[in-house]
Design an enzyme around this catalytic site. Structure first.
Site, PDB file in Angstrom:
ATOM      1  N   GLY A 123       0.807  -1.118  -0.135  1.00  0.00           N
ATOM      2  CA  GLY A 123      -0.094   0.001   0.091  1.00  0.00           C
ATOM      3  C   GLY A 123       1.025   1.361   0.054  1.00  0.00           C
ATOM      4  N   ASN A 174      -1.217  -0.747  -5.124  1.00  0.00           N
ATOM      5  CA  ASN A 174      -2.345  -0.578  -3.914  1.00  0.00           C
ATOM      6  C   ASN A 174      -2.196   0.928  -3.304  1.00  0.00           C
ATOM      7  OD1 ASN A 174      -2.962  -0.911  -0.904  1.00  0.00           O
ATOM      8  ND2 ASN A 174      -3.893  -2.600  -1.906  1.00  0.00           N
ATOM      9  N   CYS A 215      -8.406  -2.072   5.162  1.00  0.00           N
ATOM     10  CA  CYS A 215      -7.399  -2.751   6.233  1.00  0.00           C
ATOM     11  C   CYS A 215      -7.769  -2.542   7.640  1.00  0.00           C
ATOM     12  CB  CYS A 215      -5.985  -1.910   5.776  1.00  0.00           C
ATOM     13  SG  CYS A 215      -4.726  -3.001   6.320  1.00  0.00           S
ATOM     14  N   LYS A 235     -10.751  -3.124  -3.148  1.00  0.00           N
ATOM     15  CA  LYS A 235     -10.428  -4.242  -2.127  1.00  0.00           C
ATOM     16  C   LYS A 235     -11.214  -4.185  -0.839  1.00  0.00           C
ATOM     17  CE  LYS A 235      -6.729  -6.684  -0.312  1.00  0.00           C
ATOM     18  NZ  LYS A 235      -5.111  -6.612  -0.056  1.00  0.00           N
ATOM     19  N   ASN A 280      -9.997  -9.025   1.984  1.00  0.00           N
ATOM     20  CA  ASN A 280      -8.813  -8.345   3.077  1.00  0.00           C
ATOM     21  C   ASN A 280      -8.827  -9.013   4.422  1.00  0.00           C
ATOM     22  OD1 ASN A 280      -6.660  -6.824   3.984  1.00  0.00           O
ATOM     23  ND2 ASN A 280      -7.470  -4.879   3.052  1.00  0.00           N
TER      24      ASN A 280
END
Length: 301
Positions: free
Chosen positions: A46, A99, A129, A164, A191
């Site tokens: 990321g 990402n 996340c 995502k 995730n």
């Protein structure tokens, strides 16, 4: 010879295997083990508009059948990615997916704009996340917020965008539909699942953040189920991930409806994992006398 080529939002991959963000860096370490051209795509760790320091340590703990991480998306920022990582990745005959993470909608849009003229094939927007206290988890768990951020990023991105999705929701299909409504081109899931571990001898949390994202083989049945549900609910292509260690694991996701798959935690235990999954899929198609892998996408209903 069987064809392993798949297409995500008009971008063709030589095979359906990519790496999961955060488990492969930008490929530099893994390139010492094998030629990254063996993969359909490399997904970077990321990246934010500015460097992020991440969470305090300890940030990783092993669990039975997996691991917990609360890295906190530590990254050097988009400038370093552009100057150092993208030129490295362009040496290889593989697609490059970046990402993108952020704390605000504006953060995401800024990174998308910075990458608009760079050699990047797709952007994966990390709204899910579970180890970042501000930003991501709220976007990924609220369908209205998810639709709104998807729509905004889409305005600023030149490349197709992959949303995502977080599994830490009541109904994954509601989130998938929200991302589709916002203009997402592809979905990736799952995730990590929020988890916790306690050290009973020291009587403290194993991770300084208390909670972390659980990944690895233990989450695979949940991930396969969510990919299947999502494939029934939306028309977008799906990148399936969650505990893939072998080609057999990968084929479960493809049969459930995933167009492509990502290998994550397995890379830590076996640096050849993603390459071996790609090779295994090829053998599987040959042995099953399947001419084109696309015949098997979503074949189990």
């Amino acid at each position: 010879m069987s064809s392993t080529r798949v297409t995500l939002a008009g971008v063709e991959l030589k095979n359906p295997v990519m790496t999961a963000s955060g488990t492969f860096g930008s490929g530099t370490e893994y390139s010492e083990f094998y030629d990254l051209s063996a993969l359909g795509a490399v997904v970077t760790k990321g990246v934010a508009n500015v460097p992020w320091p991440g969470n305090p340590t300890p940030r990783i703990a092993e669990t039975r059948g997996g691991m917990l991480n609360a890295i906190g998306l530590q990254n050097p920022g988009v400038d370093v990615l552009i100057e150092r990582d993208l030129p490295f990745l362009k040496q290889y005959d593989t697609r490059v997916i970046v990402n993108v993470c952020g704390r605000t909608v504006e953060d995401y849009c800024e990174v998308a704009e910075r990458l608009s003229e760079e050699p990047v094939d797709l952007l994966e927007i990390n709204v899910s996340c579970p180890n970042v206290k501000e930003g991501g988890i709220a976007f990924g768990q609220n369908p209205k917020a998810l639709e709104a951020i998807t729509r905004e990023v889409k305005k600023h991105a030149r490349q197709p965008i992959i949303l995502k999705l977080s599994p830490n929701v009541t109904d994954i299909t509601e989130m998938a539909k929200a991302a589709e409504a916002g203009g997402a081109d592809v979905l990736s899931l799952i995730n990590t699942i929020t988890g916790m571990k306690i050290d009973i001898h020291r009587r403290i949390f194993a991770i300084a953040n208390k909670t972390g994202g659980m990944s690895g083989p233990a989450v695979k049945p949940v991930a396969v189920r969510m990919v299947y549900q999502t494939a029934q609910a939306v028309k977008l292509p799906i990148v399936g991930m969650g505990g893939i260690c072998t080609f057999e694991d990968a084929m479960e996701f493809i049969l459930a409806g995933a167009t492509a798959v990502a290998v994550g935690t397995a890379n830590f235990a076996n640096p050849y994992a993603a390459k071996e999954v790609a090779e295994g899929i090829e053998r599987y198609l040959e042995e099953a006398h399947v001419e084109d892998i696309r015949e098997l996408i979503g074949a189990v209903r």
